[in-house]
Design a protein around this motif. Sequence first.
Motif, PDB file in Angstrom:
ATOM      1  N   GLU A 156       1.124   1.500  10.292  1.00  0.00           N
ATOM      2  CA  GLU A 156       0.125   0.722  10.028  1.00  0.00           C
ATOM      3  C   GLU A 156       0.068  -0.056   8.851  1.00  0.00           C
ATOM      4  O   GLU A 156       0.807  -0.028   7.863  1.00  0.00           O
ATOM      5  N   PRO A 157      -0.758  -1.289   8.753  1.00  0.00           N
ATOM      6  CA  PRO A 157      -0.515  -2.100   7.406  1.00  0.00           C
ATOM      7  C   PRO A 157      -1.283  -1.319   6.318  1.00  0.00           C
ATOM      8  O   PRO A 157      -2.019  -0.471   6.542  1.00  0.00           O
ATOM      9  N   VAL A 158      -0.778  -1.695   5.136  1.00  0.00           N
ATOM     10  CA  VAL A 158      -1.361  -1.458   3.727  1.00  0.00           C
ATOM     11  C   VAL A 158      -1.952  -2.454   3.233  1.00  0.00           C
ATOM     12  O   VAL A 158      -1.475  -3.400   3.396  1.00  0.00           O
ATOM     13  N   PHE A 159      -3.221  -2.085   2.724  1.00  0.00           N
ATOM     14  CA  PHE A 159      -3.988  -3.043   2.168  1.00  0.00           C
ATOM     15  C   PHE A 159      -4.116  -3.158   0.233  1.00  0.00           C
ATOM     16  O   PHE A 159      -4.055  -1.961  -0.082  1.00  0.00           O
ATOM     17  N   GLY A 167       6.115  -5.277   2.656  1.00  0.00           N
ATOM     18  CA  GLY A 167       6.684  -4.395   3.063  1.00  0.00           C
ATOM     19  C   GLY A 167       7.794  -3.828   2.109  1.00  0.00           C
ATOM     20  O   GLY A 167       8.200  -2.689   2.004  1.00  0.00           O
ATOM     21  N   GLY A 168       8.506  -4.939   1.285  1.00  0.00           N
ATOM     22  CA  GLY A 168       9.385  -4.474   0.282  1.00  0.00           C
ATOM     23  C   GLY A 168       8.940  -3.603  -0.825  1.00  0.00           C
ATOM     24  O   GLY A 168       9.368  -2.787  -1.357  1.00  0.00           O
ATOM     25  N   TRP A 169       7.631  -3.752  -1.262  1.00  0.00           N
ATOM     26  CA  TRP A 169       6.913  -3.035  -2.192  1.00  0.00           C
ATOM     27  C   TRP A 169       6.734  -1.560  -1.437  1.00  0.00           C
ATOM     28  O   TRP A 169       7.209  -0.649  -2.247  1.00  0.00           O
ATOM     29  N   ILE A 170       6.438  -1.471  -0.324  1.00  0.00           N
ATOM     30  CA  ILE A 170       6.168  -0.043   0.261  1.00  0.00           C
ATOM     31  C   ILE A 170       7.800   0.587   0.364  1.00  0.00           C
ATOM     32  O   ILE A 170       7.912   1.707   0.062  1.00  0.00           O
TER      33      ILE A 170
END
Length: 133
Positions: free
Chosen positions: A68-71, A33-36
């Motif tokens: 939503e998750p990121v992959f 999440g910190g990257w996003i």
Amino acid sequence: MNQITPMLPVDREPTIRVIPMPKDSNAAGDVFGGWIMSQVDLAGSVPAVAHAKGRVVTVAVNEFIFKEPVFVGDLCSFYADVDKVGRTSMRVRVEVYAQRRLQPDNVAKVTEAYITYVAVDEHRNPRPVEPLK
Ligand SMILES: CC(C)(COP(=O)(O)OP(=O)(O)OC[C@H]1O[C@@H](n2cnc3c(N)ncnc32)[C@H](O)[C@@H]1OP(=O)(O)O)[C@@H](O)C(=O)NCCC(=O)NCCS
């Protein structure tokens, strides 16, 4: 839920597009999440700098929703617009869409955030910006 229907905005250009790598993942293998959040901060600064015609700093994260998750390998597109302007501050709405890895038609809206930036001068003091047109 994953959205299978293509839904990238057609009337706007993303301020940044980027593909997360394995180094950007958390212990479970999804994107951290910190990257996003850091990409959202960068993406939001683009319209803020344009509106301020110069340097800005981030003063607040007003809202941040991971829908939503990121992959790893998703093509992430960040759309950002100034939606509110004060005397020296600008609030920017950032929306993030992920095209799932190697599936350009499989698009999900993954994140939505509001970030506030302040225009600053060379001494880092707040400086006035133009009103929103
Ligand atoms: C941003 C900063 C310059 C503001 O300085 P300040 O002396 O607090 O200035 P002000 O009190 O006049 O506030 C400036 C603007 O920020 C807004 N603001 C301050 N705190 C805020 C908050 N928590 N949420 C939203 N807006 C905020 C004020 O409402 C004001 O907006 P306006 O002029 O449009 O009315 C200062 O706090 C700072 O340098 N912070 C560190 C920034 C930074 O390092 N960011 C991370 C890396 S970019």
